[in-house]
Design a protein around this motif. Structure first.
Motif, PDB file in Angstrom:
ATOM      1  N   GLY A 188     -28.687  10.277   3.418  1.00 28.69           N
ATOM      2  CA  GLY A 188     -29.460   9.059   3.607  1.00 28.69           C
ATOM      3  C   GLY A 188     -29.967   8.815   5.015  1.00 28.69           C
ATOM      4  N   ARG A 189     -29.565   9.623   5.970  1.00 28.31           N
ATOM      5  CA  ARG A 189     -30.071   9.441   7.339  1.00 28.31           C
ATOM      6  C   ARG A 189     -31.575   9.705   7.367  1.00 28.31           C
ATOM      7  NH1 ARG A 189     -27.957  13.417  10.904  1.00 28.31           N
ATOM      8  NH2 ARG A 189     -27.431  14.601   9.045  1.00 28.31           N
ATOM      9  N   PRO A 190     -32.359   8.818   8.007  1.00 27.96           N
ATOM     10  CA  PRO A 190     -33.815   8.978   8.026  1.00 27.96           C
ATOM     11  C   PRO A 190     -34.259  10.187   8.847  1.00 27.96           C
ATOM     12  CG  PRO A 190     -33.142   7.014   9.256  1.00 27.96           C
ATOM     13  CD  PRO A 190     -31.902   7.610   8.675  1.00 27.96           C
ATOM     14  N   VAL A 191     -35.322  10.837   8.375  1.00 22.10           N
ATOM     15  CA  VAL A 191     -35.934  11.957   9.086  1.00 22.10           C
ATOM     16  C   VAL A 191     -37.341  11.566   9.529  1.00 22.10           C
ATOM     17  CG1 VAL A 191     -36.742  14.350   8.923  1.00 22.10           C
ATOM     18  CG2 VAL A 191     -34.582  13.686   7.831  1.00 22.10           C
ATOM     19  N   ALA A 192     -38.167  11.138   8.576  1.00 19.87           N
ATOM     20  CA  ALA A 192     -39.552  10.762   8.886  1.00 19.87           C
ATOM     21  C   ALA A 192     -40.133   9.988   7.715  1.00 19.87           C
ATOM     22  CB  ALA A 192     -40.396  12.002   9.162  1.00 19.87           C
ATOM     23  N   THR A 193     -41.136   9.194   8.005  1.00 18.53           N
ATOM     24  CA  THR A 193     -41.924   8.527   6.976  1.00 18.53           C
ATOM     25  C   THR A 193     -43.388   8.807   7.274  1.00 18.53           C
ATOM     26  OG1 THR A 193     -40.277   6.786   6.688  1.00 18.53           O
ATOM     27  CG2 THR A 193     -42.498   6.323   5.895  1.00 18.53           C
ATOM     28  N   HIS A 194     -44.108   9.272   6.273  1.00 13.02           N
ATOM     29  CA  HIS A 194     -45.533   9.553   6.430  1.00 13.02           C
ATOM     30  C   HIS A 194     -46.317   8.749   5.408  1.00 13.02           C
ATOM     31  CE1 HIS A 194     -44.924  12.717   9.337  1.00 13.02           C
ATOM     32  NE2 HIS A 194     -44.033  13.283   8.536  1.00 13.02           N
ATOM     33  N   LEU A 195     -47.438   8.193   5.858  1.00 16.68           N
ATOM     34  CA  LEU A 195     -48.358   7.480   4.977  1.00 16.68           C
ATOM     35  C   LEU A 195     -49.560   8.374   4.759  1.00 16.68           C
ATOM     36  CD1 LEU A 195     -48.265   3.977   6.693  1.00 16.68           C
ATOM     37  CD2 LEU A 195     -46.891   4.795   4.787  1.00 16.68           C
ATOM     38  N   LEU A 196     -49.947   8.520   3.508  1.00 21.01           N
ATOM     39  CA  LEU A 196     -51.055   9.401   3.148  1.00 21.01           C
ATOM     40  C   LEU A 196     -52.065   8.596   2.348  1.00 21.01           C
ATOM     41  CD1 LEU A 196     -51.682  12.474   3.381  1.00 21.01           C
ATOM     42  CD2 LEU A 196     -50.663  12.711   1.125  1.00 21.01           C
ATOM     43  N   SER A 197     -53.256   8.413   2.906  1.00 29.89           N
ATOM     44  CA  SER A 197     -54.295   7.690   2.180  1.00 29.89           C
ATOM     45  C   SER A 197     -54.620   8.427   0.887  1.00 29.89           C
ATOM     46  CB  SER A 197     -55.563   7.571   3.031  1.00 29.89           C
ATOM     47  OG  SER A 197     -56.599   6.998   2.269  1.00 29.89           O
ATOM     48  N   LEU A 198     -54.711   7.672  -0.196  1.00 28.21           N
ATOM     49  CA  LEU A 198     -55.049   8.286  -1.479  1.00 28.21           C
ATOM     50  C   LEU A 198     -56.561   8.321  -1.720  1.00 28.21           C
ATOM     51  CD1 LEU A 198     -52.155   6.767  -3.583  1.00 28.21           C
ATOM     52  CD2 LEU A 198     -52.485   9.176  -2.988  1.00 28.21           C
ATOM     53  N   SER A 199     -57.332   7.670  -0.853  1.00 33.48           N
ATOM     54  CA  SER A 199     -58.797   7.642  -1.021  1.00 33.48           C
ATOM     55  C   SER A 199     -59.418   9.029  -1.123  1.00 33.48           C
ATOM     56  CB  SER A 199     -59.445   6.853   0.116  1.00 33.48           C
ATOM     57  OG  SER A 199     -59.030   5.517   0.073  1.00 33.48           O
ATOM     58  N   PRO A 200     -59.025   9.995  -0.285  1.00 33.71           N
ATOM     59  CA  PRO A 200     -59.634  11.323  -0.397  1.00 33.71           C
ATOM     60  C   PRO A 200     -59.337  12.021  -1.732  1.00 33.71           C
ATOM     61  CG  PRO A 200     -58.558  11.093   1.732  1.00 33.71           C
ATOM     62  CD  PRO A 200     -58.159   9.910   0.898  1.00 33.71           C
ATOM     63  N   PHE A 201     -58.337  11.548  -2.452  1.00 34.10           N
ATOM     64  CA  PHE A 201     -57.943  12.172  -3.722  1.00 34.10           C
ATOM     65  C   PHE A 201     -58.654  11.559  -4.929  1.00 34.10           C
ATOM     66  CE2 PHE A 201     -54.492  13.035  -0.815  1.00 34.10           C
ATOM     67  CZ  PHE A 201     -54.213  14.372  -1.057  1.00 34.10           C
TER      68      PHE A 201
END
Length: 176
Positions: free
Chosen positions: A90-103
């Motif tokens: 459960g220790r955090p590593v990273a959070t990434h946000l990915l826009s879904l608009s290009p999909f």
């Protein structure tokens, strides 16, 4: 929906030793607050996509100094896919946000060709079904390649993992 099912050794990390085994996902969950449960069929498609992704993948957040393995929680917020990556404890590593608009365009095309494929299965000749299936795989590959491009510099994945993750993204947007 398409299962990846194309080549490769099944299992956890394939051949590549301990380093390859560490560069992988061991669990994928969906954030129930942002990704609602839907019909039994859609939930089943999502479960299959998650199983396929966890069963065989290459996944490593860029810059992680400890290596994996990793757990991934997916959420959708403000038309963005949130990839919350943690260690198994459960220790955090990273959070990434990915826009879904290009999909949007790829997803729309993929669902249209899937609908044509399911209709063709009922009445078309084997050669027509095969041609539609080739188109479906081509669009799926296009979405997978786009996903790899959008994750570049954030998360290292191979093409087969991108295909499995794109399948899951499709399952999250499937209306049934």
């Amino acid at each position: 929906m398409e299962s990846s099912g194309e080549g490769g050794a099944a299992g956890h990390g394939g051949t590549g030793g301990p380093a390859a085994a560490a560069r992988r996902l061991v669990a994928v969950t969906l954030d129930e607050a942002s990704i609602a449960r839907t019909t039994r069929d859609i939930d089943h498609e999502r479960a299959i996509a998650i199983y396929d992704l966890v069963e065989e993948n290459t996944f490593a957040p860029v810059g992680d100094t400890e290596d994996g393995p990793y757990k991934l929680t997916l959420a959708i917020r403000e038309r963005r896919l949130v990839l919350d990556i943690t260690r198994p404890d459960g220790r955090p590593v990273a959070t990434h946000l990915l826009s879904l608009s290009p999909f949007r365009g790829v997803l729309k095309d993929y669902f249209l060709i899937c609908e044509s494929y399911y209709q063709a299965i009922r009445s078309a000749s084997p050669s027509q079904i095969e041609a539609i299936d080739m188109g479906r795989r081509g669009i799926h590959n296009e979405g997978s390649q786009l996903l790899m491009e959008r994750l570049e510099g954030k998360i290292e994945i191979d093409f087969d993992t991108a295909r499995r993750l794109f399948t899951l993204i499709c399952a999250l947007h499937w209306k049934g």
